[in-house]
Design an enzyme around this catalytic site. Sequence first.
Site, mmCIF file in Angstrom:
data_model
loop_
_atom_site.group_PDB
_atom_site.id
_atom_site.type_symbol
_atom_site.label_atom_id
_atom_site.label_comp_id
_atom_site.label_asym_id
_atom_site.label_seq_id
_atom_site.Cartn_x
_atom_site.Cartn_y
_atom_site.Cartn_z
ATOM 1 N N SER A 275 -3.691 22.445 -11.287
ATOM 2 C CA SER A 275 -4.903 23.264 -11.373
ATOM 3 C C SER A 275 -5.920 22.652 -12.328
ATOM 4 O O SER A 275 -5.593 21.859 -13.211
ATOM 5 C CB SER A 275 -4.550 24.668 -11.860
ATOM 6 O OG SER A 275 -3.528 25.214 -11.074
HETATM 7 N N1 SAH Z 1 1.462 25.319 -12.041
HETATM 8 C C1 SAH Z 1 1.289 24.042 -11.380
HETATM 9 C C2 SAH Z 1 0.274 24.087 -10.247
HETATM 10 C C3 SAH Z 1 1.018 24.395 -9.050
HETATM 11 S S1 SAH Z 1 0.296 24.289 -7.459
HETATM 12 C C4 SAH Z 1 0.894 22.957 -12.355
HETATM 13 O O1 SAH Z 1 0.667 23.261 -13.534
HETATM 14 O O2 SAH Z 1 0.848 21.801 -11.937
HETATM 15 C C5 SAH Z 1 1.268 25.595 -6.760
HETATM 16 C C6 SAH Z 1 2.737 25.302 -6.592
HETATM 17 O O3 SAH Z 1 3.351 26.485 -6.105
HETATM 18 C C7 SAH Z 1 3.030 24.214 -5.573
HETATM 19 O O4 SAH Z 1 3.779 23.201 -6.187
HETATM 20 C C8 SAH Z 1 3.835 24.941 -4.498
HETATM 21 O O5 SAH Z 1 4.850 24.143 -3.923
HETATM 22 C C9 SAH Z 1 4.428 26.098 -5.276
HETATM 23 N N2 SAH Z 1 4.860 27.241 -4.485
HETATM 24 C C10 SAH Z 1 4.255 27.832 -3.427
HETATM 25 N N3 SAH Z 1 4.985 28.876 -2.993
HETATM 26 C C11 SAH Z 1 6.083 28.961 -3.803
HETATM 27 C C12 SAH Z 1 7.227 29.824 -3.858
HETATM 28 N N4 SAH Z 1 7.422 30.825 -2.994
HETATM 29 N N5 SAH Z 1 8.131 29.598 -4.824
HETATM 30 C C13 SAH Z 1 7.986 28.582 -5.706
HETATM 31 N N6 SAH Z 1 6.952 27.730 -5.697
HETATM 32 C C14 SAH Z 1 6.007 27.919 -4.762
#
Ligand code: SAH
Length: 230
Positions: A63
Amino acid sequence: MNTPTPAPKIIRLIMALRSAGITDTAVLSAMERIPREIFIPRAMQDQAYEDIALPIGRGQTISQPFIVAYMTQALELNDRMKVLEIGTGSGYQACILSKLVRRVYTIERHKPLLEHAEKIFEQLKIRNITAIAGDGMKGWPQQAPFDRIIVTAAAQDSPPQALLEQLSIGGIMIVPVGRTGHQVLKRYKREGDDTYAVKDLLPVRFVPLLPDLARYSENADDPVENDDGA
Ligand code: SAH
């Protein structure tokens, strides 16, 4: 031990966050201490301290720093708290949280991303993060309740019921809700067994929250950079 002086690029980013309305000094100091470049594929590391989201592999993104800071500030954290993060991704948000609370639990559905993030926690000697590969929509019942929950992928219509149930009474969840192009960052405060105060915070753009562990083939052509080349 002396804290190393942060590079001018980090200082510039912190000042930009401040002028954008991030006033919580603990949050700003956590962002100053975690080097964002190590979470980013090598080819884009020169953009690490620009206030933009960047790709991290498997079709996912780290993000924008402002959003990380904003969500972290909105959580109203303290060092006694136990926090659940859904969507470990690069691990950056989890590391920021780790500097502000007692323990961070984080769940990622893409196993290769999770494993890469765990290597970074190790590298930074951060020991208060527990990470698992799984479906974060189910939460982490064995560790519940959580003082705070942060979801870093967008729920389509409303936050998953399991997450609402795993929030302590008085607890806060920050979660983007809505379909692509119409997402709003929301704050849920649990006021009683079945009562939540809901507040809209900000229009946002997140990748969708998806069910189940990602299949091995999903986005497999999009390798995680800095991986062992496997
Ligand atoms: N917090 C992260 C940004 C993540 S982007 C950072 O600091 O880099 C969002 C993430 O959520 C992605 O990696 C995606 O694979 C994950 N995601 C989506 N649905 C999910 C679920 N049901 N359980 C766990 N992770 C999930």
